[in-house]
Design a protein around this motif. Structure first.
Motif, PDB file in Angstrom:
ATOM      1  N   VAL A 632      99.686  16.136  28.896  1.00 33.71           N
ATOM      2  CA  VAL A 632     100.529  15.347  29.786  1.00 33.71           C
ATOM      3  C   VAL A 632      99.654  14.347  30.533  1.00 33.71           C
ATOM      4  CG1 VAL A 632     102.286  17.128  30.048  1.00 33.71           C
ATOM      5  CG2 VAL A 632     100.361  17.081  31.621  1.00 33.71           C
ATOM      6  N   THR A 633     100.179  13.151  30.746  1.00 31.61           N
ATOM      7  CA  THR A 633      99.403  12.093  31.390  1.00 31.61           C
ATOM      8  C   THR A 633      99.779  11.968  32.856  1.00 31.61           C
ATOM      9  OG1 THR A 633     101.047  10.444  30.719  1.00 31.61           O
ATOM     10  CG2 THR A 633      99.189  10.793  29.255  1.00 31.61           C
ATOM     11  N   ASP A 634      98.756  11.726  33.668  1.00 30.85           N
ATOM     12  CA  ASP A 634      98.909  11.490  35.107  1.00 30.85           C
ATOM     13  C   ASP A 634      99.847  12.493  35.759  1.00 30.85           C
ATOM     14  OD1 ASP A 634      97.378   9.319  34.421  1.00 30.85           O
ATOM     15  OD2 ASP A 634      99.037   7.896  34.489  1.00 30.85           O
ATOM     16  N   GLN A 668      94.372  13.086  33.411  1.00 29.45           N
ATOM     17  CA  GLN A 668      94.529  12.313  34.639  1.00 29.45           C
ATOM     18  C   GLN A 668      93.862  10.969  34.482  1.00 29.45           C
ATOM     19  OE1 GLN A 668      96.289  11.473  37.377  1.00 29.45           O
ATOM     20  NE2 GLN A 668      96.027  13.549  38.233  1.00 29.45           N
ATOM     21  N   ARG A 669      94.679   9.924  34.373  1.00 30.54           N
ATOM     22  CA  ARG A 669      94.175   8.561  34.276  1.00 30.54           C
ATOM     23  C   ARG A 669      93.176   8.403  33.129  1.00 30.54           C
ATOM     24  NH1 ARG A 669      97.914   6.202  37.692  1.00 30.54           N
ATOM     25  NH2 ARG A 669      98.212   7.609  39.457  1.00 30.54           N
ATOM     26  N   GLY A 670      93.512   9.015  32.002  1.00 32.87           N
ATOM     27  CA  GLY A 670      92.667   8.902  30.830  1.00 32.87           C
ATOM     28  C   GLY A 670      91.527   9.888  30.772  1.00 32.87           C
ATOM     29  N   VAL A 671      91.374  10.745  31.773  1.00 32.18           N
ATOM     30  CA  VAL A 671      90.301  11.724  31.807  1.00 32.18           C
ATOM     31  C   VAL A 671      90.907  13.122  31.677  1.00 32.18           C
ATOM     32  CG1 VAL A 671      88.404  12.676  33.170  1.00 32.18           C
ATOM     33  CG2 VAL A 671      88.908  10.228  33.273  1.00 32.18           C
ATOM     34  N   GLN A 672      90.368  13.914  30.765  1.00 34.39           N
ATOM     35  CA  GLN A 672      90.853  15.281  30.567  1.00 34.39           C
ATOM     36  C   GLN A 672      90.262  16.162  31.668  1.00 34.39           C
ATOM     37  OE1 GLN A 672      89.747  16.171  26.525  1.00 34.39           O
ATOM     38  NE2 GLN A 672      91.285  14.810  25.652  1.00 34.39           N
ATOM     39  N   VAL A 673      91.038  16.344  32.718  1.00 32.66           N
ATOM     40  CA  VAL A 673      90.535  16.988  33.934  1.00 32.66           C
ATOM     41  C   VAL A 673      90.425  18.493  33.751  1.00 32.66           C
ATOM     42  CG1 VAL A 673      91.024  17.447  36.355  1.00 32.66           C
ATOM     43  CG2 VAL A 673      91.389  15.163  35.428  1.00 32.66           C
ATOM     44  N   ALA A 674      91.490  19.137  33.307  1.00 29.40           N
ATOM     45  CA  ALA A 674      91.514  20.592  33.158  1.00 29.40           C
ATOM     46  C   ALA A 674      92.712  20.957  32.309  1.00 29.40           C
ATOM     47  CB  ALA A 674      91.592  21.281  34.522  1.00 29.40           C
ATOM     48  N   LEU A 987      92.644  13.850  42.727  1.00 28.94           N
ATOM     49  CA  LEU A 987      92.945  13.614  41.322  1.00 28.94           C
ATOM     50  C   LEU A 987      92.530  14.785  40.439  1.00 28.94           C
ATOM     51  CD1 LEU A 987      91.916   9.848  41.026  1.00 28.94           C
ATOM     52  CD2 LEU A 987      94.236  10.779  40.975  1.00 28.94           C
ATOM     53  N   THR A 988      91.576  15.590  40.899  1.00 29.55           N
ATOM     54  CA  THR A 988      91.108  16.736  40.107  1.00 29.55           C
ATOM     55  C   THR A 988      91.594  18.062  40.685  1.00 29.55           C
ATOM     56  OG1 THR A 988      89.039  16.858  41.371  1.00 29.55           O
ATOM     57  CG2 THR A 988      89.035  15.477  39.394  1.00 29.55           C
ATOM     58  N   SER A 989      92.698  18.056  41.405  1.00 32.27           N
ATOM     59  CA  SER A 989      93.180  19.276  42.073  1.00 32.27           C
ATOM     60  C   SER A 989      93.496  20.390  41.081  1.00 32.27           C
ATOM     61  CB  SER A 989      94.422  18.959  42.902  1.00 32.27           C
ATOM     62  OG  SER A 989      95.473  18.479  42.079  1.00 32.27           O
ATOM     63  N   THR A 990      93.810  20.057  39.824  1.00 32.93           N
ATOM     64  CA  THR A 990      94.127  21.105  38.845  1.00 32.93           C
ATOM     65  C   THR A 990      92.900  21.916  38.446  1.00 32.93           C
ATOM     66  OG1 THR A 990      93.899  19.434  37.097  1.00 32.93           O
ATOM     67  CG2 THR A 990      96.129  19.911  37.875  1.00 32.93           C
ATOM     68  N   ARG A 991      91.713  21.527  38.902  1.00 36.51           N
ATOM     69  CA  ARG A 991      90.498  22.308  38.636  1.00 36.51           C
ATOM     70  C   ARG A 991      90.223  23.337  39.728  1.00 36.51           C
ATOM     71  NH1 ARG A 991      87.235  19.718  34.765  1.00 36.51           N
ATOM     72  NH2 ARG A 991      85.334  20.725  35.502  1.00 36.51           N
TER      73      ARG A 991
END
Length: 1001
Positions: A632-634, A668-674, A987-991
């Protein structure tokens, strides 16, 4: 004549008989006082293991006939000791016959409990609360619990440990409800019964069983509405302060049962266990929790013939009569009586708004209870007969004095000790009403008595010499006690606990009607040196009040103070940590089946349903071996766990049977955060059946995204939305200014976002004012620093239509630094209302770690007052290094930043907040820079308090937004930070370690 024999084998396995064992026998005989002489006759109060006690009882008298001792390997032989007891009515001791036999039904074929109940009607006398499922899978776990408990009880409590060891390991798993149709409608509570399992059906019990620390089991006839204390008194337990009630269905509750801590409680149901160690037993709460947990595995009151006796209660106390101690805000907003504080605190998570009126004062306060031992109240006081300032500026507005109050608990109340707290009144601001106090409170049933020693305004009567004056004479005088301080905002440390003191105190009484509370106090202030500018007449130091609890969230107090003044206080309060709301406006959840589909569904339908269920944009669905990944994006979410659960439900319905693992990847904004990972088998079982504890495991977890594995196949792919917009409302306010007490603006926002590429986007906001009273805003605060914030009036009143934000942002990760734990952000444009420029941020944040570290660097220039594309001359470099720490202690989160601020000053900002499980946070921040208090101006340093409430906790529809209440008493130029639209930590809160826990049931 009934006969009770307790020998060495049963009573003292592996240990010496101690006085508490004999004390239990005395309780059984109802001759406790007469029996005390028995153990006192033996030096050390300790008996040897070979002792035997023969006790005989009749309805007319009780006699402990003989105690014989045989010492190990020598010593003095005491042949006999005769103790005559008073003539009392005694119960018959011995085995208590059951009211009918329990029945065990052995399961032969695998089936649901609901199906078994439909096929096997229960007897008419069956106790549906006590029906239990015995699972063979639970035997080993419960055996380990029994062994651990026995080991902890070895030594002083070996007799109790022996009784615990004799109790059967049942394999019991409590069933929420023995109703077949209800179980069918709630599949998660309906277990699968395996061959060899047992359904245990007990007849309705008419008894309550109290387990004593000696191992004795005292049975009392169940009395409708009686509370736990009633049964404890019947069994001679007179000094317990907390009871653990184990209901027949296995539910455990813990209640205060002493006069000093009694609390609202549910009455024990027939067949319940009660465990309540007495004060002298020295059993810690953790061990009591363990004992109660083991009792919850037992069936209804199984009794050992030689360890049981029966009693009847002499008086009945209804559970409704035991009430929690009410904590009511006083005139100053803190928990107290009228003018005086008490040592009491509200439960953690409480927010209270209090308004009080006592001529010539009106007080408005907000009280926060972030942790159990700290209370903070902030607000304003209006002095009706003192003008705010010049008429041409403030009109007829009265003086507004900002204030802050702090109370810290030093000692928690116990049976013998009072609750003790140390407090500071008005320790910030002008300090006109500043005072300190030490106060103690002790409860006895409906009475709560407080007494304390006050200094400053709290002890304005000053009829007691300061006890600290014996240490140093400087404590005998208090500087500036009758004038307004010119160092507003500073901590008035030089005045703390100085000057003459005065005693104060009072009592709070709960009337028999639950909504009413009486208050009476002796005030420590005489109002002769009052900051109102003139002495206030006091006819009596005694203040009286009556509280009406109009609702669970509203208290109204009326009273008479100073012997001549009617007062009124209104306090609205809410437990923010318990806020929750069913999501009945969300899409209907996808049903979860216990089996996997025989044929996979259409992946396009899967993606559409995920979007409908969660409002997330599905970029792709990929397969790697036995794993499905949903990208999922953003993601813009509120509570993460419900979102993951909804995604899992759709994928479980549609994914092929061979898929065992479900991943929800956050791009997230093109970055695979978690990514959130779901164990499909464990998750589906937890959703569709009741599992024994030994088979339960966490099905959801957070992981870093593995970027080195290409997908076996891409099942679905979609382009992200390049353009998005939204309309919303914005509200801002200013409190306590000279122009008007409340200045406000309600505006409409048009938010626009344009994705230039996956990792780069432009966003902006157009704001149009709708309603405001900022036409009254005429005052520009003086400043001896670059005006980076004190031009607020000009920015708010120059133009109605503004562009608060318009910027381009790029996000990425540093793979070369060790993988996906390193992130960066670059941005440029109109960054906030007052500044434009460019900057960058770096953040190191491992998945699940409580620690994160970041740095941001910015070059910014001040914007024109019109908030268009114009710029002013002032520009500055600003940036900070920040450490983030989720401490795990009282759920506190700390942020420490150091760097250069917008005015060019350098220093440190500390932000500490309590984050509750439902996402509500209460916090405070303070900034201290290299600017002196004199140059900083009024306020001395930047500070504030805030409360943040996620909309997920209060609205019937899921969403990512939140509401914030911020109390920042002054807006100054020192310590001002750039208000950036995006930060990497958000932006990285899912980590974060709370990602799947916040909002979870």
């Amino acid at each position: 004549m009934a006969r009770l024999r307790i020998g060495r084998r049963a009573l003292v396995p592996g240990g010496a008989l101690q006085r508490q064992h004999l004390r239990a026998l005395c309780r059984a005989a109802d001759s406790f006082r007469r029996c005390t002489g028995v153990w006192r006759a033996v030096p050390g109060g300790r008996f040897l293991p070979d002792m035997a006690i023969l006790a005989s009882a009749t309805q007319d008298n009780t006699m402990i006939n003989r105690l014989s001792f045989s010492p190990w390997g020598g010593g003095v032989m005491l042949s006999s000791l005769l103790v005559a007891a008073a003539s009392v009515a005694a119960p018959a001791a011995g085995h208590v016959p059951s009211q009918g036999a329990a029945t065990d039904y052995r399961i032969e074929t695998r089936q649901r409990l609901s199906d078994w109940l439909l096929a096997n009607p229960l007897p008419d006398n069956a106790d549906l609360l006590a029906l239990s499922w015995r699972s063979a899978a639970e035997q080993d776990r419960q055996q380990a619990l029994q062994s651990q408990l026995r080991q902890r009880l070895n030594g002083r409590w070996s007799a109790l440990g022996g009784v615990i060891a004799d109790m059967p390991v049942t394999g019991r798993v409590a069933v929420p409800k023995a109703d077949a149709r209800w179980l069918q409608a709630n599949a998660h509570a309906d277990p699968w019964l395996s061959p060899g399992d047992i359904v245990h059906v007990a007849p309705r019990s008419q008894q309550i069983t109290v387990l004593l620390t000696t191992g004795h089991q005292c049975q009392v006839p169940h009395q409708g509405g009686a509370d736990a204390a009633t049964y404890l008194r019947a069994c001679g337990v007179v000094s317990a302060d907390r009871a653990w009630v184990v209901q027949p269905d296995g539910v455990i509750t813990s209640h205060g049962v002493a006069r000093w801590n009694q609390s609202t409680q549910h009455a024990p149901a027939a067949g319940a266990w009660i465990w309540a160690p007495e004060l002298g037993d020295d059993i810690d709460p953790d061990l009591s929790d363990q004992v109660a947990s083991f009792l919850a595995l037992q069936e209804v009151a199984p009794l050992s013939p030689t360890w049981s006796f029966k009693r009847s209660p002499r008086d009945i106390t209804l559970a409704a009569d035991a009430r929690d101690l009410p904590t009511v805000g006083n005139d100053w907003g803190v928990v107290g009586l009228m003018q005086t504080p008490t040592a009491r605190m509200s439960p953690a998570g409480t927010l209270a708004i209090t308004y009080s009126r006592q001529e010539p004062y009106s007080v408005l306060n907000m009280r926060l209870q972030p942790v159990e031992w700290l209370e903070l109240a902030l607000g304003y006081m209006s002095i009706s007969d003192r003008p705010y300032g010049p008429t041409e500026l403030s009109g007829d507005q009265s003086w507004k004095d900002k204030s802050a109050h702090l109370k810290v608990r030093l000692w928690q109340e116990s049976a013998w000790w009072p609750e003790v707290a140390l407090g500071w009144r008005d320790f910030l601001g002008t300090g006109a009403f500043s005072g300190e106090y030490l106060v103690a409170s002790k409860r006895y049933g409906p009475f709560d008595v407080s007494a304390g020693l006050g200094f400053g305004y709290v002890g304005g009567r000053g009829d007691v010499r300061n006890p600290l004056g014996r240490v140093s004479e400087r404590f005998d005088t208090r500087p500036g006690r009758d004038t307004f301080s010119r160092s507003g905002g500073q901590v008035n440390g030089k005045t703390f606990f100085r000057g003459p003191a005065a005693f104060f105190g009072g009592v709070q009484y709960q009337l028999p009607w639950q909504q009413w509370v009486l208050k009476a106090e002796v005030d420590g202030n005489d109002y002769e040196h009052d900051p109102a500018g003139r002495p206030i007449k006091q006819d009596s130091p005694v203040n009286l009040g009556l509280v009406y609890r109009a609702a669970s969230w509203l208290d109204v107090t009326v009273g008479v103070e100073r012997g001549n003044m009617a007062t009124v206080t209104v306090s609205a309060h809410a437990p923010l940590d318990k806020l929750t709301m069913p999501k009945f406006l969300d899409a209907r959840p996808v049903p979860v089946l216990p089996t996997r589909p025989a044929q996979a569904g259409l992946v396009a339908t899967t993606a559409k349903d995920i979007q409908d269920q969660t409002n997330l944009k599905v970029r792709a669905i990929e397969q790697r071996g036995r794993t499905w990944s949903v990208v999922v994006t953003d993601p813009d979410m509120g509570y993460e766990r419900p979102v993951v659960e909804r995604v899992a439900a759709v994928v479980h319905r549609d994914a092929p049977a061979e898929v065992d693992r479900i991943e929800l990847r956050f791009d997230q904004r093109g970055v695979q955060v978690a990514q959130a990972v779901v164990d499909r088998e464990a998750w589906a079982r937890a959703k569709t059946e009741l599992l024994p504890p030994s088979q339960q495991r966490e099905a959801l977890s957070t992981e870093a995204v593995a970027t080195d594995k290409a997908p076996d196949k891409t099942l679905y792919e979609a382009e992200p939305n390049r353009f998005a917009y939204g309309v919303g409302l914005a509200y801002r306010q200013s409190l306590g200014g000279p122009d008007a007490f409340l200045l406000f603006q309600l505006a409409a926002d048009l938010n626009l976002s344009w994705r230039l590429r996956d990792d780069t986007w432009a966003n902006g906001r157009l704001r149009v004012g709708l309603v405001d009273n900022y036409d009254k805003f005429k005052y520009t605060a003086p400043s001896d620093m670059p005006r980076v914030r004190t031009y607020i009036r000009e920015y708010l009143t120059t133009r109605n239509a503004t562009i608060p934000n318009l910027q381009i942002t790029h996000m990425g990760s540093f793979e070369a630094l060790g993988g996906s734990d390193h992130f960066y952000l670059g941005y440029a444009g109109l960054l906030e209302t007052m500044f434009a420029g460019l900057g960058g941020e770096y953040l190191y944040r491992p998945v699940g770690s409580r620690l994160a570290v970041g740095v941001d660097v910015n070059r910014v220039r001040q914007r024109a007052f019109e908030q268009d594309f114009g710029l002013r001359d002032y520009e500055v470099n600003t940036g900070h290094a920040t450490a983030y720490w989720d401490t795990g202690w009282y759920d506190l989160v700390a942020k420490l930043s150091a760097g250069q601020y917008l005015a060019g000053d350098r220093g440190v900002t500390l932000d500490v907040s309590r984050v509750f499980r439902n996402g509500v946070s209460m916090g405070a921040y303070a900034t201290k820079t290299n600017v002196s208090a004199e140059r900083f101006g009024e306020g001395s340093f930047d500070k504030g308090v805030y409360v943040t409430i996620p909309f997920d906790a209060i609205l019937p529809k899921s969403g990512p937004s939140e509401a914030s209440i911020v109390y920042a008493p002054l807006l100054r130029d020192g310590g001002a930070r750039l208000s950036r639209r995006f930060t990497l930590y958000d932006l990285t809160s899912t980590r974060g370690p709370r990602a799947l826990q916040t909002g979870a049931p």
